[in-house]
Design an enzyme around this catalytic site. Structure first.
Site, PDB file in Angstrom:
ATOM      1  NE  ARG A  84      12.105   2.545 -22.290  1.00 44.95           N
ATOM      2  CZ  ARG A  84      12.587   2.682 -23.438  1.00 44.95           C
ATOM      3  NH1 ARG A  84      12.671   1.604 -24.265  1.00 44.95           N
ATOM      4  NH2 ARG A  84      12.872   4.086 -23.988  1.00 44.95           N
TER       5      ARG A  84
ATOM      6  CE  LYS B 246       6.972  -2.547  -0.755  1.00 49.68           C
ATOM      7  NZ  LYS B 246       6.815  -2.027   0.605  1.00 49.68           N
TER       8      LYS B 246
ATOM      9  CD  GLU C  55      11.897  -7.613   8.365  1.00 51.16           C
ATOM     10  OE1 GLU C  55      10.537  -7.571   8.125  1.00 51.16           O
ATOM     11  OE2 GLU C  55      12.502  -6.518   8.209  1.00 51.16           O
TER      12      GLU C  55
ATOM     13  CE  LYS D 165       7.760  -9.237   1.304  1.00 56.04           C
ATOM     14  NZ  LYS D 165       9.000  -8.586   1.408  1.00 56.04           N
TER      15      LYS D 165
ATOM     16  CD  GLU E 262       3.460  -0.708   0.501  1.00 58.46           C
ATOM     17  OE1 GLU E 262       4.374  -1.243   0.038  1.00 58.46           O
ATOM     18  OE2 GLU E 262       3.765   0.274   1.259  1.00 58.46           O
TER      19      GLU E 262
ATOM     20  NE  ARG F  66       4.944  -5.666  -0.976  1.00 57.20           N
ATOM     21  CZ  ARG F  66       5.701  -6.145  -1.893  1.00 57.20           C
ATOM     22  NH1 ARG F  66       4.961  -6.283  -3.086  1.00 57.20           N
ATOM     23  NH2 ARG F  66       6.986  -6.231  -1.873  1.00 57.20           N
TER      24      ARG F  66
ATOM     25  CG  ASN G 154       5.936  -1.057   5.209  1.00 59.30           C
ATOM     26  OD1 ASN G 154       7.069  -1.708   4.955  1.00 59.30           O
ATOM     27  ND2 ASN G 154       5.152  -0.162   4.602  1.00 59.30           N
TER      28      ASN G 154
ATOM     29  CG  HIS H 234       9.450  -1.622   8.069  1.00 64.89           C
ATOM     30  ND1 HIS H 234       9.168  -2.632   8.677  1.00 64.89           N
ATOM     31  CD2 HIS H 234      10.598  -1.951   7.267  1.00 64.89           C
ATOM     32  CE1 HIS H 234       9.922  -3.941   8.301  1.00 64.89           C
ATOM     33  NE2 HIS H 234      10.439  -3.417   7.487  1.00 64.89           N
TER      34      HIS H 234
ATOM     35  CG  HIS I 175      12.607   3.111   7.184  1.00 64.18           C
ATOM     36  ND1 HIS I 175      11.744   3.161   6.194  1.00 64.18           N
ATOM     37  CD2 HIS I 175      13.337   1.977   7.190  1.00 64.18           C
ATOM     38  CE1 HIS I 175      11.718   2.079   5.318  1.00 64.18           C
ATOM     39  NE2 HIS I 175      12.505   1.158   5.911  1.00 64.18           N
TER      40      HIS I 175
ATOM     41  CG  HIS J 236      16.098  -3.175   7.520  1.00 66.46           C
ATOM     42  ND1 HIS J 236      15.580  -2.230   7.565  1.00 66.46           N
ATOM     43  CD2 HIS J 236      15.164  -4.226   7.207  1.00 66.46           C
ATOM     44  CE1 HIS J 236      14.276  -2.423   7.025  1.00 66.46           C
ATOM     45  NE2 HIS J 236      14.042  -3.755   6.899  1.00 66.46           N
TER      46      HIS J 236
END
Lengths: 374, 374
Positions: free
Chosen positions: A119, A141, A183, A225, A235, A240, A244, A247, A251, A264
């Protein structure tokens, strides 16, 4: 050494940026750590494994290594389980510290393993690609992919430190540098026109890995960032989500071609060009600014023509993406350069952009308007 | 209706306790939920599935059902993936709400799925076993098992509400009631001698499911747990760790016999007897109080003689457990009844207790001292 501070509800930590940080990672290991587990892949291990482990051994603590197979296609639960097997097989307890030594895949998988092992245990990010240095290693993330979507299973789990060694960029292929720079310029396009203009002026120096330019680009990217993540870790406020940019299209490219066909950053670069076109069509972005984005993506060496996946497949891939809410198709768009906003777009406008960006093989012949902004 | 409030850094939520709550679950679904996904198993689905779904359909939202195979042996990543497959296959977005309808396994797996699906979505706990009602559905601990250890992969993720319908207990086998009562008396043994004494007086009423006694026992258990979790959500101050009384021995029983041979509550009940013996040996617990614990575990119908796994295997199973830190063997012990503390114990003392509690088939012949505490 440049230090950027990240301060989120989930944790406060420094990003250390300097040449030679690989030899200093031990500075980021807490005194109460019971063992240190370096998670890496065979390529990175061959380059830096022993050096990093020698540095960590100076803590006097037990240092283990877990090598994961290399590549986005291994960003899966099965790979994650290799880490759990090693941790449990070596009786690592809740006070062990994981060290993610590698690119974005290693960082995401190791971070997620740290988020859920017992955990939650601590981890340090040691990004060895430019893309990971300016993006994925900062902000907490973490995730693995699912056959039906990228990063669908994950957690927000902040590292306790990020160690950026700018020297490692020298061993990267040019294509990976270009992907990382996508990026970098993204931060300018979203939030900082001055930085965008700086990137326009310095694109050749960045591609040539000029030390001063690269260090500044990494530090400024991490600052932007860190600032965003500090304000909106999970987010929820929409801030935030602006990171993206490119993206949703990106994606779809990655997923449609199969992860790994494009890097990417390449997909994000091309996705930014598409998002700029859509912004010009529906959000009021001046055409000249859309052209500046296309020109800069090209100047850093990323593709600007999207793969022809078929219009319906494009739409399908964009809708399963997690930026979808309540069935509505949402995008990060740029009403003006350096001021991105979350917007919805009608399906036919999206279809028009896809048709245009996949079709025009001569798009690279558009005038590359690289104007200096005062 | 009894309402117990839980307030942690990870979220604030109510526990609703009353007969007939299954028909009212829609009250816990937020207005902005995009879809509701009931996660359950075939047995519980047969008993309550349609009733719960009818109630949820009144929200006007899409209601889906995911049935997982029944049993602790399915508390695995593979089962978790069945949930992800269903969520992604049905395009559930970040605003979907999961409803965990079942016992502890359903609650743990569903909660963990909610913790990591798209990096976190909301979920409601609807526990249908006594054990889940008084323990696992409250407090946000979620997890799946790993071949090398129970609950080794998981997250802290609080539900947005817990709905406890006391009527569902009527369909449970007596053995499950006894297992649930083991966790009830645990709260008294750890933190509340008055409640422990109340349980001693009311053991027969509790086993007979007397409505008033059962409602009070659930509410008081949830209150104590909520209080502990509110103060120490992530088990960092040591307070929450006290809830693991009996669990180090208990996990060894479950793991050593194979999960499912004994019910979790049975293993915890027997583990409490062993922890009481160890407490008497090394922590100063009066022998009479150790005997009260043994007598009450027996009075609620749980086993008090541990399985003979072999001494070395016992030790081995206890050491891989996550209560281990830095290689040291730690236990929740009771220097006095109702005042549990984290303590370390020498290995030979642990071996002595194991030898005594697995060997003495006549242990149940010890005088069952059930004294009333003023």
């Amino acid at each position: 050494m440049t230090i950027v501070d990240v301060n989120t509800p989930g944790g406060r930590y420094p990003i250390h940026i300097a040449a030679g940080r690989l030899d200093k990672i031990a500075e980021s290991i807490p005194a109460d750590a019971t063992s240190i587990v370096v998670v890496t892949n065979p390529v990175v291990a061959g380059l830096y494994g022993e050096r990093v482990e020698r540095s960590l051994a100076a803590t006097g603590k037990r240092v283990l290594r877990v090598e994961l197979p290399d590549g986005e296609q291994y960003k899966t639960w099965e790979t994650l389980n290799l880490i759990f097997d090693a941790l449990l097989g070596n009786r690592c307890d809740r006070r062990c510290v994981l060290v993610a030594l590698g690119g974005g895949v290693i960082g995401d998988v190791t971070g997620f393993a740290a988020a859920v092992y017992m955990r939650g245990v601590r981890f340090v990010q040691v990004p060895t690609t430019l893309l990971a240095q300016v993006d994925s290693s900062v902000g907490g993330k973490t995730a693995v992919n699912h056959p039906l979507g990228k990063n669908m299973v994950g957690a927000f789990h902040q590292p306790i430190a990020v160690e950026v060694d700018t020297d490692v960029l020298k061993t990267l292929p040019a294509r990976e540098i270009s992907a990382g720079l996508a990026e970098v310029i993204k931060y300018g396009a979203i939030l900082d026109t001055e930085f965008f203009a700086w990137c326009e002026r310095n694109a050749p120096a960045l591609r040539a890995l000029d030390p001063e330019a690269v260090t500044y680009a990494i530090a400024r990217s991490c600052e932007i960032k860190a600032d965003v993540v500090s304000q909106d870790e999970r987010e929820t406020t929409g801030l935030r989500a602006l990171l993206n940019l490119g993206h949703t299209f990106g994606h779809a490219i990655e997923s449609g071609l199969g992860y790994g066909a494009w890097l990417h950053g390449e997909a994000v670069g091309c996705g930014m060009v598409q998002a700029a076109e859509l912004s010009a069509d529906v959000a009021g972005l001046p055409l000249a600014d859309a052209q500046r984005i296309r020109a800069l993506v090209e100047a850093i060496g990323c593709p600007t023509v999207a793969p022809d996946l078929g219009a319906d497949r494009w739409l399908d891939l964009m809708q399963v993406d997690k930026k979808t809410e309540g069935g509505e198709l949402r995008f990060v768009l740029m009403p003006s350069l350096g001021a991105a906003k979350m917007r919805t777009a009608p399906e036919d406008a999206v279809r028009a952009v896809i048709a245009r960006t996949v079709r025009i093989e001569d798009s690279t012949a558009l005038p590359a308007v690289v104007t200096e902004v005062a």
